[in-house]
Structure formats: structure tokens, C-alpha cells
Design a protein around this motif. Structure first.
Motif, mmCIF file in Angstrom:
data_model
loop_
_atom_site.group_PDB
_atom_site.id
_atom_site.type_symbol
_atom_site.label_atom_id
_atom_site.label_comp_id
_atom_site.label_asym_id
_atom_site.label_seq_id
_atom_site.Cartn_x
_atom_site.Cartn_y
_atom_site.Cartn_z
ATOM 1 N N ASN A 84 -12.307 14.015 -13.191
ATOM 2 C CA ASN A 84 -11.623 12.730 -13.316
ATOM 3 C C ASN A 84 -11.980 11.797 -12.167
ATOM 4 O O ASN A 84 -12.046 10.573 -12.339
ATOM 5 C CB ASN A 84 -10.107 12.939 -13.355
ATOM 6 C CG ASN A 84 -9.659 13.639 -14.627
ATOM 7 O OD1 ASN A 84 -10.350 13.570 -15.658
ATOM 8 N ND2 ASN A 84 -8.523 14.323 -14.565
ATOM 9 N N GLY A 85 -12.197 12.381 -10.990
ATOM 10 C CA GLY A 85 -12.551 11.550 -9.848
ATOM 11 C C GLY A 85 -13.899 10.887 -9.990
ATOM 12 O O GLY A 85 -14.154 9.833 -9.386
ATOM 13 N N ARG B 84 -9.636 17.692 -11.739
ATOM 14 C CA ARG B 84 -9.463 16.603 -10.775
ATOM 15 C C ARG B 84 -10.819 16.081 -10.312
ATOM 16 O O ARG B 84 -11.015 14.871 -10.134
ATOM 17 C CB ARG B 84 -8.675 17.078 -9.555
ATOM 18 C CG ARG B 84 -7.210 17.337 -9.805
ATOM 19 C CD ARG B 84 -6.561 17.877 -8.539
ATOM 20 N NE ARG B 84 -6.750 16.969 -7.410
ATOM 21 C CZ ARG B 84 -6.613 17.311 -6.136
ATOM 22 N NH1 ARG B 84 -6.330 18.578 -5.829
ATOM 23 N NH2 ARG B 84 -6.800 16.433 -5.188
ATOM 24 N N LEU B 85 -11.760 17.004 -10.154
ATOM 25 C CA LEU B 85 -13.089 16.594 -9.709
ATOM 26 C C LEU B 85 -13.794 15.764 -10.772
ATOM 27 O O LEU B 85 -14.428 14.741 -10.467
ATOM 28 C CB LEU B 85 -13.908 17.844 -9.369
ATOM 29 C CG LEU B 85 -15.242 17.632 -8.665
ATOM 30 C CD1 LEU B 85 -15.035 16.954 -7.315
ATOM 31 C CD2 LEU B 85 -15.956 18.961 -8.471
ATOM 32 N N SER C 138 -9.326 15.908 -0.534
ATOM 33 C CA SER C 138 -8.185 16.762 -0.864
ATOM 34 C C SER C 138 -8.633 18.169 -1.230
ATOM 35 O O SER C 138 -8.050 19.167 -0.778
ATOM 36 C CB SER C 138 -7.396 16.138 -2.016
ATOM 37 O OG SER C 138 -6.334 16.977 -2.408
ATOM 38 N N ILE C 139 -9.703 18.262 -2.044
ATOM 39 C CA ILE C 139 -10.211 19.585 -2.420
ATOM 40 C C ILE C 139 -10.781 20.304 -1.197
ATOM 41 O O ILE C 139 -10.590 21.513 -1.022
ATOM 42 C CB ILE C 139 -11.291 19.436 -3.523
ATOM 43 C CG1 ILE C 139 -10.647 18.864 -4.800
ATOM 44 C CG2 ILE C 139 -11.952 20.779 -3.813
ATOM 45 C CD1 ILE C 139 -11.642 18.556 -5.901
ATOM 46 N N THR D 51 -13.745 7.349 -11.296
ATOM 47 C CA THR D 51 -12.991 6.370 -10.509
ATOM 48 C C THR D 51 -13.927 5.671 -9.540
ATOM 49 O O THR D 51 -15.142 5.904 -9.526
ATOM 50 C CB THR D 51 -11.858 7.064 -9.743
ATOM 51 O OG1 THR D 51 -12.434 8.025 -8.838
ATOM 52 C CG2 THR D 51 -10.923 7.794 -10.692
ATOM 53 N N GLU E 237 -11.725 6.188 -4.175
ATOM 54 C CA GLU E 237 -10.815 7.157 -4.770
ATOM 55 C C GLU E 237 -11.491 8.522 -4.933
ATOM 56 O O GLU E 237 -10.871 9.568 -4.708
ATOM 57 C CB GLU E 237 -10.320 6.657 -6.130
ATOM 58 C CG GLU E 237 -9.382 5.464 -6.074
ATOM 59 C CD GLU E 237 -10.135 4.166 -5.817
ATOM 60 O OE1 GLU E 237 -11.381 4.199 -5.824
ATOM 61 O OE2 GLU E 237 -9.484 3.128 -5.581
ATOM 62 N N PHE E 238 -12.769 8.518 -5.330
ATOM 63 C CA PHE E 238 -13.479 9.773 -5.499
ATOM 64 C C PHE E 238 -13.658 10.481 -4.153
ATOM 65 O O PHE E 238 -13.566 11.713 -4.063
ATOM 66 C CB PHE E 238 -14.845 9.523 -6.145
ATOM 67 C CG PHE E 238 -15.603 10.791 -6.443
ATOM 68 C CD1 PHE E 238 -15.020 11.807 -7.195
ATOM 69 C CD2 PHE E 238 -16.894 10.981 -5.967
ATOM 70 C CE1 PHE E 238 -15.711 12.975 -7.472
ATOM 71 C CE2 PHE E 238 -17.590 12.143 -6.242
ATOM 72 C CZ PHE E 238 -17.001 13.144 -7.003
ATOM 73 N N ASP F 118 -9.269 23.075 -9.664
ATOM 74 C CA ASP F 118 -9.341 21.622 -9.475
ATOM 75 C C ASP F 118 -10.559 20.990 -10.130
ATOM 76 O O ASP F 118 -10.913 19.848 -9.809
ATOM 77 C CB ASP F 118 -9.362 21.293 -7.975
ATOM 78 C CG ASP F 118 -8.082 21.705 -7.262
ATOM 79 O OD1 ASP F 118 -7.016 21.636 -7.893
ATOM 80 O OD2 ASP F 118 -8.151 22.108 -6.086
ATOM 81 N N VAL G 126 -10.500 12.288 -3.411
ATOM 82 C CA VAL G 126 -10.369 13.513 -4.206
ATOM 83 C C VAL G 126 -11.170 14.649 -3.558
ATOM 84 O O VAL G 126 -10.685 15.781 -3.426
ATOM 85 C CB VAL G 126 -10.840 13.263 -5.661
ATOM 86 C CG1 VAL G 126 -10.914 14.588 -6.430
ATOM 87 C CG2 VAL G 126 -9.894 12.302 -6.369
#
Length: 360
Positions: free
Chosen positions: A175-176, A172-173, A190-191, A179, A183-184, A169, A187
Motif C-alpha cells: 500500500n505504501g 502495508r509495504l 516503521s517496518i 502513496t 509517506e512511503f 507487513d 512506512v
């Protein structure tokens, strides 16, 4: 060497009394991993059900605080205190549910393993708790070695889970990070859920193994030697020597009580050398003759001596004395099969008393 031999001699399973006494002292089997597992479960529950809203609210607040620092006045001490209180209140609202869940998890882990009870022995100061020798044994003994292995296993699991999750991930981290704060935060949440699920699964396996091991190790430490089992059996049933002494004392007391009752007897039935039975019969008071004393050999001789001292009639009847000795009890009426024979003797006694009264 002596300690090893002592452990080798403890081959017997602990008795119920040994287990009960140990539990009353608060020495109960306890798995630390079970408490750690429930803590991770509490964190996972918080992350899944409560962290979303808390993360968004805290992210928005911190973003506004960091992006517009000029809007927060810190010119005076009062301003600093108000700002500090506001930040702490926001953080507190975000983690208060987590703290409550951790407390509940800790209590639940203890209740699950052992029934809660107040034990003064656990809070009483003990030298062994601050003894360097005992501390060294705890650190480098078998239990310490097991704890060290468990710590290594937990550390390895956490590192492996972090490496695997972040390797999957990391994009994803990254990309977060570009944001918005809300939103971050989601993320990261979720992780974190993925990491926690993996950790909880592995910790469940470790906790289950540690739960079994803690009880096995606790019961093994309670093992007893054959001599300890014998000593406990003596204590529970009574030392045979002490019991024999108590029985002897009880017999002596009963014998003295009998002898003090002999002077009130109406008559004594005796085998010339072996048995004596002292009986009392008072008209309008006793429904049947009552046995005041009985004895054999030396006791029988003493009963006859007391009877002579108090002018109590003594009747020598070998068969009757032997038969009555076996069947009568002290302080009880005689059995019905002896009524006729004893009644004849009582009649003789009262006849002699009446005759003495007439002659006097």
C-alpha cells in the motif's frame, strides 16, 4: 599430540602476574558481538529519533530530482559536479547523525569491555598474524568453530526476523508503494523499527552469551601448568640458589669490611678457640665501646692474627666472649650490661700505654 598434552598439563588458574602481563601486552578478552549489538542499537536510535525528518527530506529531494530531470542541467562538467555535490550533501545530511552514533557505539563497546590503553605490542608487526599455520588454527580451531556457529545464528535470526516481519507487513509495504514518496519513506521507517527491535533483542542475548564466553575462553587460555606456577613463584620471590649466592657474597663483603677495621681496634676479647670480638674505644670520640668485628672459628682466628700483627691487646675471657658474641652487633656500641667488664679491660689497655710512654 604434544600440543594436546601441553594443554592437558595446564590445570592451574592463572596468577595475578600472568594476567597483568597478558593485559599489558594488549591481549584482552573482547566480544565482537557486543560491538555489533551497540551498532544495531545506534541504528535503532537513529531510526526512531532522527530518521523521520531525514527520510522525509531525502524522499522529497529524490522525488523532485527523478520526476523532473529536465530541471537539472548537466550540459557541462561543472553542472555534473554541482549536481553530484548537491545529491551527496542531501544524503550526507540524512546519514551524518547515523555515522556519529555508530562511532560513539563502537567506542562505547570497547570502553565497556576493557579500559582504553595505548599498547605498542598490538601494532608491532608479528609473524603469527600472517602465518598460514596460525591462520588455519584460528579458522578451524575451537574459537573459529564458535565464531562460525555465532555467524550462523546471527544469519538465521536476521532471516527469521525478516520473513516474520515482511509476512506480517507485506500489505502495508504494498500500500505504501502507491502513496507519495514521504509517506512511503515513513512506512519503510516503521517496518525497519520493528525489524531492528527484534534484531536488537536477539543480539542482546547473543552478545551477553558471547561476552561471558570470551572471558571464559581468555582465562582458560591463560591457565598454567604446575611447573609454570613454580617458576613464576621463584622469579617473584627470587631463585633460592641465586638468593643463597647473594647472601654469601654479602657475608663475604661484610667479613672483608670487618677485617679492614680490626687494625683500628683498641682491644680484642676472645674465647681461646671459638669467638673473637674486636672493640674500639677512643676517649672524647666514642660514648661507649664500639664493636668493629666479631667472628667464630676461622674468622675468630683471623681477627686474632690481625690483632697480633698490629700489637692490639687480646684478652681471653671465655664467658664474656661467648656472651658478647651472641648479643652484640657489628658497627654498634656494646649493650650496657657489658660496660663494667669492658671498662676494666679498657682501663688496663690505657694503663699499659701510659706505662710504655713513661718508660720510653
Amino acid at each position: 599430540m604434544a600440543e594436546a598434552e601441553d594443554k592437558d598439563s595446564k590445570t592451574e588458574e592463572p596468577t595475578e602476574k600472568k594476567i597483568r602481563d597478558t593485559m599489558e601486552k594488549g591481549k584482552l578478552p573482547h566480544s565482537r558481538e557486543a560491538a555489533l549489538l551497540t551498532s544495531f542499537v545506534a541504528i535503532l536510535v537513529f531510526t526512531v529519533f532522527y530518521a523521520r525528518e531525514a527520510t522525509v527530506n531525502l524522499s522529497v529531494f529524490l522525488a523532485s530530482f527523478l520526476e523532473r530531470p529536465e530541471s537539472w542541467s548537466i550540459d557541462t562538467e561543472t553542472d555534473v559536479i554541482q549536481l553530484y555535490s548537491m545529491v551527496m550533501a542531501e544524503i550526507g545530511r540524512a546519514v551524518v547523525a547515523l555515522l556519529v552514533l555508530l562511532v560513539i557505539a563502537g567506542i562505547g563497546a570497547s570502553v565497556f569491555q576493557n579500559v582504553p590503553q595505548l599498547i605498542g605490542e598490538r601494532i608491532r608487526p608479528q609473524w603469527s598474524r600472517i602465518s598460514l599455520t596460525q591462520g588455519w588454527k584460528r579458522l578451524f580451531g575451537l574459537q573459529g568453530f564458535v565464531e562460525f556457529l555465532k555467524s550462523l545464528a546471527k544469519l538465521g535470526v536476521v532471516i527469521a526476523v525478516l520473513i516474520f516481519t515482511l509476512s506480517q507487513d507485506h500489505r502495508r509495504l504494498l500500500n505504501g508503494m502507491i502513496t507519495g514518496p514521504a509517506e512511503f519513506g515513513l512506512v519503510i521507517r516503521s517496518i525497519a523499527i520493528q525489524i531492528l527491535v527484534a534484531i536488537v533483542f536477539v543480539m542482546a542475548v547473543i552478545a551477553a552469551a558471547d561476552f561471558v564466553w570470551s572471558r571464559f575462553h581468555w582465562r582458560r587460555d591463560l591457565r598454567m601448568s604446575k611447573q609454570e606456577v613454580k617458576d613464576e613463584l621463584k622469579q617473584s620471590e627470587g631463585d633460592p640458589i641465586v638468593k643463597s649466592r647473594l647472601r654469601s657474597l654479602a657475608r663475604d663483603r661484610a667479613r672483608r669490611r670487618m677485617m679492614t677495621a680490626v687494625p683500628t681496634a683498641t682491644l680484642v676479647i676472645a674465647n681461646p678457640t671459638h669467638f673473637s670480638i674486636a672493640l674500639r674505644y677512643v676517649r672524647d670520640q666514642d660514648s661507649a665501646p664500639v664493636v668493629l668485628a666479631k667472628g667464630q672459628d676461622l674468622v675468630a682466628l683471623r681477627i686474632r692474627e690481625i690483632a697480633r700483627e698490629h700489637n692490639i691487646p687480646i684478652f681471653e675471657d671465655v664467658a664474656l666472649a661467648r656472651s658478647m658474641y651472641k648479643q652484640v652487633s657489628v658497627d654498634s656500641v656494646i649493650p650496657s650490661q657489658f660496660y663494667q667488664a669492658v671498662a676494666e679491660l679498657v682501663r688496663i689497655v690505657y694503663s699499659k700505654k701510659a706505662e710504655r710512654r713513661r718508660t720510653s
